[in-house]
Write a protein that holds these residues in place. Structure first.
Motif, PDB file in Angstrom:
ATOM      1  N   PRO A   5      -2.047 -30.181  -3.612  1.00 26.74           N
ATOM      2  CA  PRO A   5      -2.876 -31.159  -4.303  1.00 26.74           C
ATOM      3  C   PRO A   5      -3.288 -32.291  -3.376  1.00 26.74           C
ATOM      4  CG  PRO A   5      -1.014 -30.527  -5.674  1.00 26.74           C
ATOM      5  CD  PRO A   5      -0.766 -29.934  -4.314  1.00 26.74           C
ATOM      6  N   ASP A   6      -4.532 -32.735  -3.512  1.00 26.58           N
ATOM      7  CA  ASP A   6      -5.065 -33.786  -2.658  1.00 26.58           C
ATOM      8  C   ASP A   6      -5.550 -34.949  -3.508  1.00 26.58           C
ATOM      9  OD1 ASP A   6      -5.677 -34.931  -0.228  1.00 26.58           O
ATOM     10  OD2 ASP A   6      -7.676 -34.066  -0.123  1.00 26.58           O
ATOM     11  N   ALA A  58      -5.026 -20.722  -4.189  1.00 27.08           N
ATOM     12  CA  ALA A  58      -4.974 -22.162  -4.441  1.00 27.08           C
ATOM     13  C   ALA A  58      -3.546 -22.625  -4.686  1.00 27.08           C
ATOM     14  CB  ALA A  58      -5.862 -22.524  -5.631  1.00 27.08           C
ATOM     15  N   GLU A  59      -2.792 -21.837  -5.422  1.00 26.56           N
ATOM     16  CA  GLU A  59      -1.422 -22.211  -5.770  1.00 26.56           C
ATOM     17  C   GLU A  59      -0.481 -22.119  -4.585  1.00 26.56           C
ATOM     18  OE1 GLU A  59       1.771 -23.503  -7.990  1.00 26.56           O
ATOM     19  OE2 GLU A  59      -0.343 -23.469  -8.563  1.00 26.56           O
ATOM     20  N   PHE A  80      -2.638 -24.031  -0.852  1.00 30.60           N
ATOM     21  CA  PHE A  80      -3.266 -25.345  -0.887  1.00 30.60           C
ATOM     22  C   PHE A  80      -2.341 -26.325  -1.594  1.00 30.60           C
ATOM     23  CE2 PHE A  80      -6.759 -22.817   0.284  1.00 30.60           C
ATOM     24  CZ  PHE A  80      -7.806 -23.630   0.701  1.00 30.60           C
ATOM     25  N   PHE A 121     -10.252 -25.076  -6.210  1.00 32.83           N
ATOM     26  CA  PHE A 121      -9.815 -25.800  -5.023  1.00 32.83           C
ATOM     27  C   PHE A 121     -10.215 -27.273  -5.007  1.00 32.83           C
ATOM     28  CE2 PHE A 121     -10.184 -21.320  -3.930  1.00 32.83           C
ATOM     29  CZ  PHE A 121      -8.940 -21.083  -3.367  1.00 32.83           C
ATOM     30  N   ARG A 124      -9.983 -31.048  -5.224  1.00 34.33           N
ATOM     31  CA  ARG A 124      -8.868 -31.985  -5.039  1.00 34.33           C
ATOM     32  C   ARG A 124      -7.612 -31.280  -4.520  1.00 34.33           C
ATOM     33  NH1 ARG A 124      -8.652 -36.563  -9.629  1.00 34.33           N
ATOM     34  NH2 ARG A 124      -7.991 -37.766  -7.812  1.00 34.33           N
ATOM     35  N   ARG A 125      -7.835 -30.288  -3.680  1.00 36.62           N
ATOM     36  CA  ARG A 125      -6.740 -29.630  -2.971  1.00 36.62           C
ATOM     37  C   ARG A 125      -7.098 -29.538  -1.500  1.00 36.62           C
ATOM     38  NH1 ARG A 125      -2.844 -26.445  -5.568  1.00 36.62           N
ATOM     39  NH2 ARG A 125      -2.929 -26.565  -7.841  1.00 36.62           N
ATOM     40  N   ARG A 126      -6.095 -29.471  -0.632  1.00 39.22           N
ATOM     41  CA  ARG A 126      -6.354 -29.300   0.797  1.00 39.22           C
ATOM     42  C   ARG A 126      -5.513 -28.157   1.329  1.00 39.22           C
ATOM     43  NH1 ARG A 126      -2.573 -32.525   4.059  1.00 39.22           N
ATOM     44  NH2 ARG A 126      -1.183 -33.698   2.695  1.00 39.22           N
TER      45      ARG A 126
END
Length: 228
Positions: A105-106, A99-100, A103, A13, A15-17
């Motif tokens: 990408p951040d 995550a996929e 979430f 996770f 760099r993901r939001r």
């Protein structure tokens, strides 16, 4: 901890939001502090609980289904054996899936980048695609029907754009009609397309130089051009 200071969950996770609507659709239940998902693993002997806080921070734990005691070995890098290996693999599969699917990408942190990304997801069902493994700070948005790109995000040094300063800035490339390009470029807010066809693309620095409403309008125009 694994990978230095990175936790077991951060491997999936970082760099993901969180997309909280996607969490609900995935099957997470809302709690006072955020969201929770429970899944049986290891042949039903363990229960994996995944927690996502209201701030989007992810944690997980495993509980023995019969005793309720916590099973922690799946997070220990050096722990080996068939059972712990199975538990770890299943936890990784669940976390990777969450995550996929839940979430986004951040990589791009500016308010305007977030506004564009959220709008594109809501209006067009388009999310940033990171197509190049060696260019992790580059992503595209594309139409679902034509599969053509209508926006390209990147992070570059300001001076490489011909602007004053060496700080790194977030930019977006958008499509434009060649007839409208000359009157649009101003050398400050609207620049020649970065690493794109400079007859049909132009660049906007996402630093608030233009208002977000204008940026969204230009994104819509780019989306329309990508359908031709």
């Amino acid at each position: 901890m694994e990978d230095g200071a990175m936790t077991f969950e951060e491997r999936f996770f970082a760099r993901r939001r969180a997309d909280f609507d996607a969490l609900r659709d995935y099957g997470f239940s809302e709690t006072d502090g955020g969201f929770c998902l429970q899944q049986s693993v290891a042949g039903g002997q363990l229960v994996l609980e995944v927690f996502v806080s209201a701030e989007g921070i992810v944690s997980s734990r495993m509980l023995d289904k019969d005793s309720g005691s916590e099973y922690t070995l799946y997070k220990v890098a050096g722990a080996s054996g068939t059972f712990v290996g199975t538990a770890r693999e299943e936890a990784e599969r669940v976390l990777s899936s969450v995550a996929e699917r839940c979430f986004v990408p951040d990589v791009f942190r500016s308010e305007q980048a977030h506004a564009v990304i959220d709008y594109a997801a809501s209006r067009y069902g388009s999310r940033p695609e990171f197509l190049w493994k060696n260019l992790s700070e580059n992503a595209v948005l594309r139409r679902a029907d034509s599969r053509k790109w209508f926006a390209v995000f990147a992070i570059v040094a300001r001076e490489k754009l011909g602007l004053v300063g060496s700080d790194r800035v977030e930019i977006i490339d958008l499509r434009i009609s060649p007839d409208e390009l000359p009157s649009t470029l101003d050398g400050q807010h609207f620049l020649p397309g970065w690493h794109m066809n400079k007859r049909t693309w132009y660049t906007v620095v996402l630093d608030g130089g233009i208002c977000t409403d204008d940026l969204i309008r230009r994104l819509d125009e780019s989306w329309q051009l990508a359908g031709k």
